[in-house]
Design an enzyme around this catalytic site. Structure first.
Site, PDB file in Angstrom:
ATOM      1  CG  LEU A  65      -1.926  -1.162   1.302  1.00  0.00           C
ATOM      2  CD1 LEU A  65      -2.738  -1.068   2.590  1.00  0.00           C
ATOM      3  CD2 LEU A  65      -2.840  -1.184   0.086  1.00  0.00           C
ATOM      4  CB  SER A  66       3.323   2.779   1.653  1.00  0.00           C
ATOM      5  OG  SER A  66       4.206   1.828   2.207  1.00  0.00           O
TER       6      SER A  66
END
Length: 231
Positions: A42-43
């Site tokens: 997610l990052s």
């Protein structure tokens, strides 16, 4: 028209089905078969190695025995804090062993300038990254497990249907040639003179004179047809 359409659609259809099949194989079939776990990143802390939105597939790790097999350079998924269910996927950049033989690991994201503040212990480890599929996590987050299994069935059915379509098309393309060959054979039979089927040894010269032995022994030659999330 059917032949032209099939030849036009063929490359595009093969490319699309191959891409979807490979994606499902990587993020669903292989993990299910080997007991691995797909996770979505997610990052961007592991960029450019693992882009944001990728799907990492990890082999579960449990306890000191599994931790003993890890080394510098491995990418692992872990819980940064015992009370935080969020998972982090970073690379091991250092390994330490205490007096009792217990290992701890210094980790860092590839995009980060400094290592993570706290070392990771064996109890915090959740998995070893085996491979990742870039940007597949975006699609994975939209589908649940049942929908992914349904996708496998759908792609398998599409591949089977495509193979059947190709087979039927190939049979249809051969029919005009077969009909033409049959017509040519029929025409040749009608045009052949009486006695053409007799052996070469029985053929005579015009006027009824027998052929000489040297001429009568001519033999026809046989015809050969051409043929996880980071922070």
């Amino acid at each position: 028209m059917t032949t032209v359409l099939r030849r036009t659609v063929h490359p595009l259809l093969v490319l699309a089905l191959t891409a979807v099949a490979a994606l499902l194989l990587a993020v669903v079939v292989v993990p299910l078969a080997l007991g691995w776990v797909p996770l979505t990143v997610l990052s961007g802390s592991m960029e450019p190695t693992v882009p944001t939105g990728s799907q990492v597939v990890v082999a579960p790790l449990e306890g000191e025995d599994d931790a003993a097999g890890l080394s510098t350079g491995d990418v692992v998924t872990f819980m940064p804090r015992p009370d935080d269910p969020t998972l982090v996927t970073h690379r091991i950049v250092g390994v330490a062993v205490d007096g009792e033989g217990r290992r701890s690991f210094t980790t860092r994201g590839d995009a980060n300038a400094v290592p993570d503040a706290e070392p990771v212990t064996a109890t915090q480890l959740r998995g070893l990254v085996k491979y990742h599929v870039p940007w597949a996590g975006y699609a994975a987050t939209l589908l649940d497990a049942e929908q992914k299994r349904g996708g496998i069935v759908l792609v398998a059915a599409a591949l089977f249907g495509y193979a059947l379509w190709q087979l039927v098309g190939a049979v249809r393309d051969r029919r005009p040639d077969d009909t033409a060959d049959d017509s040519a054979d029929a025409t040749a039979d009608e045009a052949a003179p009486e006695g053409a089927g007799e052996s070469a040894g029985e053929l005579g010269r015009p006027g009824g004179e027998p052929s000489s032995p040297a001429e009568a022994r001519t033999e026809a030659l046989p015809l050969v047809p051409a043929t996880a999330s980071g922070r």
